[in-house]
Motif scaffolding. Structure first.
Motif, PDB file in Angstrom:
ATOM      1  N   ARG A   1       0.748  -1.320  -0.089  1.00  0.00           N
ATOM      2  CA  ARG A   1       0.157   0.271  -0.080  1.00  0.00           C
ATOM      3  C   ARG A   1       0.862   1.453   0.152  1.00  0.00           C
TER       4      ARG A   1
ATOM      5  N   GLU B   1      -1.194   2.026 -10.146  1.00  0.00           N
ATOM      6  CA  GLU B   1      -1.631   1.302 -11.514  1.00  0.00           C
ATOM      7  C   GLU B   1      -0.975  -0.146 -11.270  1.00  0.00           C
ATOM      8  N   ASP B   2      -0.409  -0.454 -10.290  1.00  0.00           N
ATOM      9  CA  ASP B   2       0.234  -1.849 -10.223  1.00  0.00           C
ATOM     10  C   ASP B   2      -0.696  -3.064  -9.586  1.00  0.00           C
ATOM     11  N   PRO B   3      -0.669  -4.068 -10.473  1.00  0.00           N
ATOM     12  CA  PRO B   3      -1.738  -5.255  -9.998  1.00  0.00           C
ATOM     13  C   PRO B   3      -1.666  -5.682  -9.019  1.00  0.00           C
TER      14      PRO B   3
ATOM     15  N   HIS C   1      -2.075  -4.280  -6.111  1.00  0.00           N
ATOM     16  CA  HIS C   1      -3.043  -3.942  -5.084  1.00  0.00           C
ATOM     17  C   HIS C   1      -4.587  -4.841  -5.230  1.00  0.00           C
ATOM     18  N   THR C   2      -4.656  -5.549  -6.213  1.00  0.00           N
ATOM     19  CA  THR C   2      -5.866  -6.304  -6.309  1.00  0.00           C
ATOM     20  C   THR C   2      -5.680  -7.651  -5.510  1.00  0.00           C
ATOM     21  N   PHE C   3      -4.321  -8.025  -5.350  1.00  0.00           N
ATOM     22  CA  PHE C   3      -4.156  -9.300  -4.529  1.00  0.00           C
ATOM     23  C   PHE C   3      -4.303  -8.963  -3.037  1.00  0.00           C
TER      24      PHE C   3
ATOM     25  N   VAL D   1      -6.820  -8.125  -0.714  1.00  0.00           N
ATOM     26  CA  VAL D   1      -8.045  -8.568  -0.277  1.00  0.00           C
ATOM     27  C   VAL D   1      -8.176  -9.955  -0.380  1.00  0.00           C
ATOM     28  N   PRO D   2      -7.802 -10.773  -1.617  1.00  0.00           N
ATOM     29  CA  PRO D   2      -7.819 -12.152  -1.543  1.00  0.00           C
ATOM     30  C   PRO D   2      -7.031 -12.571  -0.510  1.00  0.00           C
TER      31      PRO D   2
END
Length: 69
Positions: free
Chosen positions: A28, A34-36, A38-40, A42-43
């Protein structure tokens, strides 16, 4: 036997929590938006919570009284 295992289990979970917190903080704080990665986050947290609950469940299912007999 149970108290020693509980202490070691607690140390392991605390170490994993510290590692996960550092990992999430660095993603964080230092990753570009824009780095992907960040999407990982929460999972990763959801899977970690599920696995910690499962490990606690299986830890409590061990017959500690009958283990050394």
């Amino acid at each position: 036997m149970f108290s020693l295992a509980l202490i070691l289990f607690s140390i392991f979970i605390a170490g994993y929590g510290a590692f996960a917190a550092a990992l999430i903080y660095h993603i964080r704080a230092y990753a570009v938006p824009e780095d992907p990665l960040h999407t990982f986050v929460v999972p990763f947290i959801a899977l970690s919570v599920i696995l910690i609950i499962l490990s606690l469940y299986f830890f409590l299912r061990v017959p500690w009284n009958n283990l050394l007999s």
